[in-house]
Design a protein around this motif. Sequence first.
Motif, mmCIF file in Angstrom:
data_model
loop_
_atom_site.group_PDB
_atom_site.id
_atom_site.type_symbol
_atom_site.label_atom_id
_atom_site.label_comp_id
_atom_site.label_asym_id
_atom_site.label_seq_id
_atom_site.Cartn_x
_atom_site.Cartn_y
_atom_site.Cartn_z
ATOM 1 N N PHE A 63 -1.879 -1.490 4.819
ATOM 2 C CA PHE A 63 -1.860 -2.825 5.415
ATOM 3 C C PHE A 63 -2.531 -3.832 4.478
ATOM 4 C CE2 PHE A 63 -3.821 -5.801 8.664
ATOM 5 C CZ PHE A 63 -2.645 -6.494 8.909
ATOM 6 N N SER A 103 -0.373 -4.530 1.603
ATOM 7 C CA SER A 103 0.748 -5.416 1.889
ATOM 8 C C SER A 103 0.302 -6.870 1.988
ATOM 9 C CB SER A 103 1.439 -4.998 3.188
ATOM 10 O OG SER A 103 0.661 -5.414 4.288
ATOM 11 N N LEU A 104 -0.954 -7.090 2.338
ATOM 12 C CA LEU A 104 -1.457 -8.469 2.441
ATOM 13 C C LEU A 104 -1.793 -9.043 1.069
ATOM 14 C CD1 LEU A 104 -3.963 -8.081 5.422
ATOM 15 C CD2 LEU A 104 -1.619 -8.906 5.498
ATOM 16 N N SER A 119 -0.958 2.501 13.022
ATOM 17 C CA SER A 119 -1.645 2.295 14.307
ATOM 18 C C SER A 119 -0.643 2.037 15.433
ATOM 19 C CB SER A 119 -2.681 1.183 14.203
ATOM 20 O OG SER A 119 -2.078 -0.068 14.329
#
Lengths: 439, 298
Positions: A122, A125-126, A402
């Motif tokens: 995550f 990806s940011l 998640s």
Amino acid sequence: MKRKISLILICALLVLSVAACTSAPPEAAPEAPAPTPEAATPAPPVDDDDGDFAGRELVVGIWGGNDTEMAAMEEMRLNFEAMTGASVTFRVYTDYNMQIQADFIAGTAPDVFYVDANMFPFFDSLGVLAPLDRQAVDADAFYTNLVDTFVGTSGQLYAVSKDFSTLALYVNLDMLEEVGLTVDDLPTAWEDFVEFLPAFQAQLDEAYGAGAVAAMSYNLELARNLHLLNRGGASVIGPDGRATLDTPGVLENFQLIMDLVETGAYQRPQDLGLGWNGEAFGVGRVAIMDEGNWVYNFLRTEFSDVNFAVLNMPSFRGEVSSMMFTVGYGMFIDSENQDLALEWIRYATGVDGMAIFTGATGVLPSRQDVADKIDVAADPFLQIHLDQVQHAIPWSMGLYSSIINDEYMNFLLEAVQGNMTVEEAMRLAEEQANFQIGG
Amino acid sequence: MFRLKRRKQEWLQGYLFVAPSIIILGIFICLAVLFVIYLSFHRVNLFQNTYEFVGLENFIRLRLDHTAMRAIRNTLTFSAVVVTAQTMLALILAYVLSSNIRGRKLFRSVLFLPTLTSSAALTLIFMFMFNIQGPVNNMLLDVDILSERINFLQNTRFTLPVIMVMNIWSTVPFYMTLYIASLVDMPSNLYEAASIDGANVVQKFFRITVPYLRPITTFVLLTGIIGTLQMFDQAYIFSDGSGGPANSTLTIALLVYRYAFGPQNAMGYAATLAVILALIILTISLIVNRINKEERVY
């Protein structure tokens, strides 16, 4: 006259409230002390090896730990400050993954911060992590699967593992003895536990009273079940990170959990009304569990009267595997102090820093040289946890872990409670997860 | 001329007095509401700061979202049960405690205690009480209502009802106090007249007390509906933020939170859900208000 006074008062109020709205966001204040960026700019080109870090400030984003962990962090901080002359501030988050996102958005994230392996895809990806030079962080000294965990989609390394934990099997020796068994009588394959548990449960019921002790406990979470579900080439996620729960391989592997549950001897701590495995094991409600090494010190200190052994994970489909959990240090891409941040990473994941932290807290060192230095092998039980690094898979399951895990927990619980068939539960979990992922 | 100036001054003064709250409300409520509506028509990535207009796509997507439908169903069920129960209980308790029974002051104080406790602490206490090894199970076993323990916190048939009980228990005292406050003012000759006409206690309750308290009931119903439809904290603590087990405690507010701040990174869609929640609350409140007004005519 009175009116005038009240008018003045109101004006004052207004000015105050407007001032409050326009003043700088309070969060930014401790983060960006005015002198730092100016001091930072001229410093790095001079040299960045033995560092002209004196007087500079580094913010390290962490989540809070217990007293031992915080004491170890404090020791590392003092050493680092003495070494570099810089000053280090820990920014301690309570709801880490949530709060740090807000800091990313605001551009006020710490210079260097914890990266949970499971959150790494995550963060990757940011684009909030700065790439790290493998040589500079001594990547070759680490266990390879821990390095690979933090390689982003671009193929570059973005974080360095600071420590890790693995699952292993815990057995209550007194309970075994009570029913006339030894560790050697325990099966070494998950499949054999299906045969073994009913008889063992009957013996426990006889010794301690019906329902007093569950033979074995488990958690219905992907973080714990993934190594079983992915066995034999099956995979819970596809290459694009979307859920592939409703596939023959995964269904077949999940049947093991169903078979174990159907023995009636395989229970979740929540089924027993307890918070987690460690507690259930400690208070003597469970005889066997698979747990991470964080439970090891917990049992030693909180339940010192429990006589237990740590064993290798059982095999499944002829293959031994386990889960491993790791946290690394990553560097904020917009940090003004990247040279200093890198220095912190090199120290905290280097031999000295990691030895301080892992030696004090009972987590496993991510590199063999530190394991040798703090002599993990002196404790055979901890060594078993360390040995799992050979075959364990890291808990890091793509961008949507998640979401997929939430739906897995939601629907498969219905399956083990008998309200749904496994096929139906897997289908719904996959459907719902992929719907939320969208696209 | 002087009068006009004076009036203007008063006018100005009035606006100055309300200005601070108008500014604060404007920024934190009005702007926020408008921004949420704006967001609900966009696909938003806060990290990259991109806002892509997608029209009604978020609203269309909602219809296919089983999780959201489940959340809406949970929320409406929760609200219907809790509001009905809390209003009726509050009314009955208020009626009983405003009569001249012995020790009513003590009862009032003791009954008011749950309102003073934080809902986070209450949730944890209830989770302890309803634990499979907890006091509720023990009690029910002792009096032979149950033959075996029920896992109230994990069995999906019981999870939402447990939160309902918790919510009713903690909100009834507050509404009861409102009712008592109004009953204290009630002229006693109404009851006396009814007694002379031969009305019994039940008749007095339904024919005098209930109609007399109608304005309070409107308020209780409205705040109850709004409060329950926005329920978040208890479900969050109960399920550790997941809305589980098996989405049985998932409420709209909880789902908004999950979509907005989870890895879905779907702030726009979360805003859509929030708008839907607001519309539901608005509609139900209007209906309740309308019904109460109509009945007031006679």
